[in-house]
Design an enzyme around this catalytic site. Structure first.
Site, PDB file in Angstrom:
ATOM      1  N   HIS A 208     -24.700 -11.120  28.277  1.00 44.45           N
ATOM      2  CA  HIS A 208     -25.604 -11.846  27.368  1.00 44.45           C
ATOM      3  C   HIS A 208     -26.947 -12.177  27.986  1.00 44.45           C
ATOM      4  CE1 HIS A 208     -24.112 -15.287  29.710  1.00 44.45           C
ATOM      5  NE2 HIS A 208     -25.223 -15.890  29.344  1.00 44.45           N
TER       6      HIS A 208
HETATM    7  C1  UD1 Z   1     -28.170 -19.480  26.321  1.00 44.07           C
HETATM    8  C2  UD1 Z   1     -28.836 -19.912  27.616  1.00 44.07           C
HETATM    9  C3  UD1 Z   1     -28.221 -19.171  28.778  1.00 44.07           C
HETATM   10  C4  UD1 Z   1     -26.707 -19.320  28.798  1.00 44.07           C
HETATM   11  C5  UD1 Z   1     -26.132 -18.922  27.447  1.00 44.07           C
HETATM   12  C6  UD1 Z   1     -24.663 -19.212  27.426  1.00 44.07           C
HETATM   13  C7  UD1 Z   1     -31.214 -20.489  27.380  1.00 44.07           C
HETATM   14  C8  UD1 Z   1     -32.600 -20.055  27.651  1.00 44.07           C
HETATM   15  N1  UD1 Z   1     -30.252 -19.568  27.598  1.00 44.07           N
HETATM   16  O1  UD1 Z   1     -28.452 -18.088  26.142  1.00 44.07           O
HETATM   17  O2  UD1 Z   1     -28.721 -19.702  29.997  1.00 44.07           O
HETATM   18  O3  UD1 Z   1     -26.179 -18.495  29.807  1.00 44.07           O
HETATM   19  O4  UD1 Z   1     -26.765 -19.695  26.412  1.00 44.07           O
HETATM   20  O5  UD1 Z   1     -23.991 -18.450  26.477  1.00 44.07           O
HETATM   21  O6  UD1 Z   1     -30.996 -21.604  26.998  1.00 44.07           O
HETATM   22  N2  UD1 Z   1     -26.589 -16.951  18.415  1.00 44.07           N
HETATM   23  C9  UD1 Z   1     -25.730 -16.936  17.345  1.00 44.07           C
HETATM   24  N3  UD1 Z   1     -24.840 -17.969  17.231  1.00 44.07           N
HETATM   25  C10 UD1 Z   1     -24.764 -18.997  18.100  1.00 44.07           C
HETATM   26  C11 UD1 Z   1     -25.660 -18.996  19.178  1.00 44.07           C
HETATM   27  C12 UD1 Z   1     -26.568 -17.981  19.325  1.00 44.07           C
HETATM   28  O7  UD1 Z   1     -25.759 -16.035  16.525  1.00 44.07           O
HETATM   29  O8  UD1 Z   1     -23.921 -19.893  17.930  1.00 44.07           O
HETATM   30  C13 UD1 Z   1     -27.530 -15.812  18.573  1.00 44.07           C
HETATM   31  C14 UD1 Z   1     -28.876 -16.028  17.890  1.00 44.07           C
HETATM   32  O9  UD1 Z   1     -29.306 -14.802  17.409  1.00 44.07           O
HETATM   33  C15 UD1 Z   1     -29.776 -16.439  19.052  1.00 44.07           C
HETATM   34  C16 UD1 Z   1     -29.179 -15.654  20.222  1.00 44.07           C
HETATM   35  O10 UD1 Z   1     -27.790 -15.627  19.977  1.00 44.07           O
HETATM   36  O11 UD1 Z   1     -31.113 -16.112  18.843  1.00 44.07           O
HETATM   37  C17 UD1 Z   1     -29.444 -16.299  21.555  1.00 44.07           C
HETATM   38  O12 UD1 Z   1     -28.993 -17.649  21.591  1.00 44.07           O
HETATM   39  P1  UD1 Z   1     -29.693 -18.716  22.554  1.00 44.07           P
HETATM   40  O13 UD1 Z   1     -28.939 -19.988  22.519  1.00 44.07           O
HETATM   41  O14 UD1 Z   1     -31.159 -18.801  22.296  1.00 44.07           O
HETATM   42  O15 UD1 Z   1     -29.581 -18.070  23.984  1.00 44.07           O
HETATM   43  P2  UD1 Z   1     -28.307 -17.449  24.706  1.00 44.07           P
HETATM   44  O16 UD1 Z   1     -28.563 -15.994  24.901  1.00 44.07           O
HETATM   45  O17 UD1 Z   1     -27.076 -17.862  24.035  1.00 44.07           O
HETATM   46  N1  UDP Z   2     -16.463 -18.122  27.807  1.00 42.49           N
HETATM   47  C1  UDP Z   2     -15.484 -18.217  26.829  1.00 42.49           C
HETATM   48  N2  UDP Z   2     -15.390 -17.223  25.905  1.00 42.49           N
HETATM   49  C2  UDP Z   2     -16.204 -16.119  25.926  1.00 42.49           C
HETATM   50  C3  UDP Z   2     -17.180 -16.033  26.947  1.00 42.49           C
HETATM   51  C4  UDP Z   2     -17.281 -17.050  27.858  1.00 42.49           C
HETATM   52  O1  UDP Z   2     -14.720 -19.186  26.795  1.00 42.49           O
HETATM   53  O2  UDP Z   2     -16.047 -15.248  25.049  1.00 42.49           O
HETATM   54  C5  UDP Z   2     -16.582 -19.216  28.783  1.00 42.49           C
HETATM   55  C6  UDP Z   2     -16.412 -18.782  30.216  1.00 42.49           C
HETATM   56  O3  UDP Z   2     -15.045 -18.747  30.571  1.00 42.49           O
HETATM   57  C7  UDP Z   2     -17.206 -19.841  30.965  1.00 42.49           C
HETATM   58  C8  UDP Z   2     -18.359 -20.099  30.016  1.00 42.49           C
HETATM   59  O4  UDP Z   2     -17.915 -19.726  28.723  1.00 42.49           O
HETATM   60  O5  UDP Z   2     -16.450 -21.025  31.129  1.00 42.49           O
HETATM   61  C9  UDP Z   2     -19.539 -19.281  30.451  1.00 42.49           C
HETATM   62  O6  UDP Z   2     -20.442 -19.171  29.422  1.00 42.49           O
HETATM   63  P1  UDP Z   2     -21.560 -18.028  29.363  1.00 42.49           P
HETATM   64  O7  UDP Z   2     -21.116 -16.828  30.085  1.00 42.49           O
HETATM   65  O8  UDP Z   2     -21.914 -17.893  27.937  1.00 42.49           O
HETATM   66  O9  UDP Z   2     -22.796 -18.743  30.098  1.00 42.49           O
HETATM   67  P2  UDP Z   2     -23.309 -18.792  31.606  1.00 42.49           P
HETATM   68  O10 UDP Z   2     -22.203 -19.298  32.461  1.00 42.49           O
HETATM   69  O11 UDP Z   2     -23.782 -17.424  31.966  1.00 42.49           O
HETATM   70  O12 UDP Z   2     -24.464 -19.724  31.552  1.00 42.49           O
END
Ligand code: UD1
Ligand code: UDP
Length: 366
Positions: A208
């Site tokens: 992601h």
């Molecule tokens: C965010 C964090 C990242 C973290 C990740 C965990 C920032 C800059 N990034 O990235 O550090 O590792 O969360 O997963 O804060 N979306 C959905 N449904 C949801 C959430 C998101 O459809 O419930 C989609 C939307 O299209 C959105 C995209 O995912 O634009 C990205 O979501 P966003 O929260 O902006 O960033 P992440 O890539 O999730």
């Molecule tokens: N995680 C989860 N289900 C998923 C992917 C991740 O429960 O499908 C959990 C994972 O085990 C960890 C946390 O979410 O505890 C990590 O989140 P993510 O990888 O989205 O973010 P990051 O750690 O890179 O910020």
């Protein structure tokens, strides 16, 4: 909501923050510290948010700001505006922030400008790559935090090098606490989406990180090497990546089995049962080691250098040859070394203790 001067306010918004806050909320409750929990709404799909609150027994958020998705400036700006209002109304004695997301940064800025002390859980992490939005969020959040709760000694050293030396504590990693605490609740493999593959019969992948999803060449390279691996590759797909794959016209194929994001308890089972984990997640690099599964990290650098040094994690970037060689290496040379850098599973208690002392003005030098 009525002012609660002696309460602390925790701000969460994204999936990994729910896992961290679950540990800290429970420890605060045990320590008798009143907590107001605010969800920014950064993540909002059931499988990205509610499932964590249900499975990890996190209290229902007192406030959900419902900010949702958007470009960095808009998302962070809307959070800042809404959090400032909530903090002015609620007057917490301390704000607790987690990790490095846009929710973290918005909360840090809102609190600091209202002269509310900020405690940063997972302070001091650095990738030394300023192109990562998370690196910007971390550095700025640490700069305005007054209690720096580091997960490792490396994080303490990083802060010291930046001249941040006061109220810096190595408390251990709350995600290690979570891994220990919730392991007993993990579900049986045959009830998960990997049931048909059996123990060590599959690889687990997640993807992601913006540097991979927003770069079509990297995304394509990673998807094609996953497709070519010698066992099925289970890919619980982050919504961001789903959208980017569609936009780039990339169809998952070969060994890749795409599923929806899974809940934390199912994830623990998948992590334990996979032959190897391939990921660009920060949290999953550590969880792989916690659960005794080797990890191939689909990034060029990592904040969690201890996992690499201990032989549990290989940094492979988006290079197909390096990725498949790393997977093969682990098949022949499974890592053995015990990983001790992440504490003793009591990080949550230490954090609660420091928070409690800070409320009575005794945290300095604790
Ligand atoms: C965010 C964090 C990242 C973290 C990740 C965990 C920032 C800059 N990034 O990235 O550090 O590792 O969360 O997963 O804060 N979306 C959905 N449904 C949801 C959430 C998101 O459809 O419930 C989609 C939307 O299209 C959105 C995209 O995912 O634009 C990205 O979501 P966003 O929260 O902006 O960033 P992440 O890539 O999730
Ligand atoms: N995680 C989860 N289900 C998923 C992917 C991740 O429960 O499908 C959990 C994972 O085990 C960890 C946390 O979410 O505890 C990590 O989140 P993510 O990888 O989205 O973010 P990051 O750690 O890179 O910020």
């Amino acid at each position: 909501m009525a002012p609660r001067r002696k309460s602390v306010m925790s701000i969460v918004g994204a999936r990994p923050q729910f896992v961290k806050a679950a540990v800290v909320s429970r420890a605060l409750d045990t320590a008798g510290v009143r907590e107001v929990l605010v969800h920014t709404g950064q993540h909002y799909d059931h499988g990205m948010s509610k499932v964590f609150f249900d499975e990890l027994d996190i209290p229902e958020p007192d406030i959900n700001l419902g900010i949702g998705s958007g470009p960095h400036g808009r998302q962070t700006g809307l959070m800042l505006q809404a959090l400032e209002k909530v903090m002015m109304e609620t007057e917490p004695a301390l704000v607790i922030i987690y990790g490095d997301t846009n929710s973290t940064l918005a909360a840090a800025i809102a609190a600091a400008k209202l002269h509310i002390p900020v405690a940063h859980v997972e302070a001091g992490l650095r990738s030394f790559n300023m192109r990562m939005p998370e690196e910007i969020n971390r550095i700025l959040s640490d700069r305005v935090s007054s209690i720096l709760l580091c997960p490792t000694e490396t994080a303490v050293d990083n802060l010291n090098r930046e001249g941040i030396k006061e109220r810096v504590y190595n408390v251990g990693d709350v995600m290690y606490d979570a891994a220990l605490y919730y392991s007993g609740r993990a579900v049986a493999l045959d009830t998960t989406c990997a049931g048909q593959f059996g123990e060590k019969g599959f690889y687990l992948a997640t993807l992601h990180r913006a540097e991979n999803t927003d770069d079509a060449a990297r995304l394509e390279a990673i998807m094609s090497v996953l497709a070519s691996l010698d066992k099925p590759v289970l890919l619980p797909l982050h919504p961001r990546t789903r959208a980017r794959l569609a936009a780039s016209g990339i169809t998952p194929e070969g060994a890749v089995r795409v599923v929806e994001p899974v809940g934390y308890l199912e994830m623990v089972t998948l992590e334990r049962s996979a032959a190897a984990i391939l990921t660009d997640s920060g949290g999953m690099q550590k969880e792989a080691c916690f659960h005794g599964t080797p990890c191939v990290t689909l990034r060029d650098e990592t904040e969690w250098v201890e996992t690499v040094e201990a032989g549990w994690n290989i940094l492979a970037g988006a290079d197909a040859v390096t990725i498949s060689a790393a997977v093969m290496f682990f098949r022949k040379h499974p890592p053995q070394k015990r990983l001790e850098a992440f504490g003793d599973g009591k990080a949550g208690d230490r954090i609660a203790g420091l928070v409690k002392k800070s409320l009575t003005g005794k945290a300095r030098g604790a």
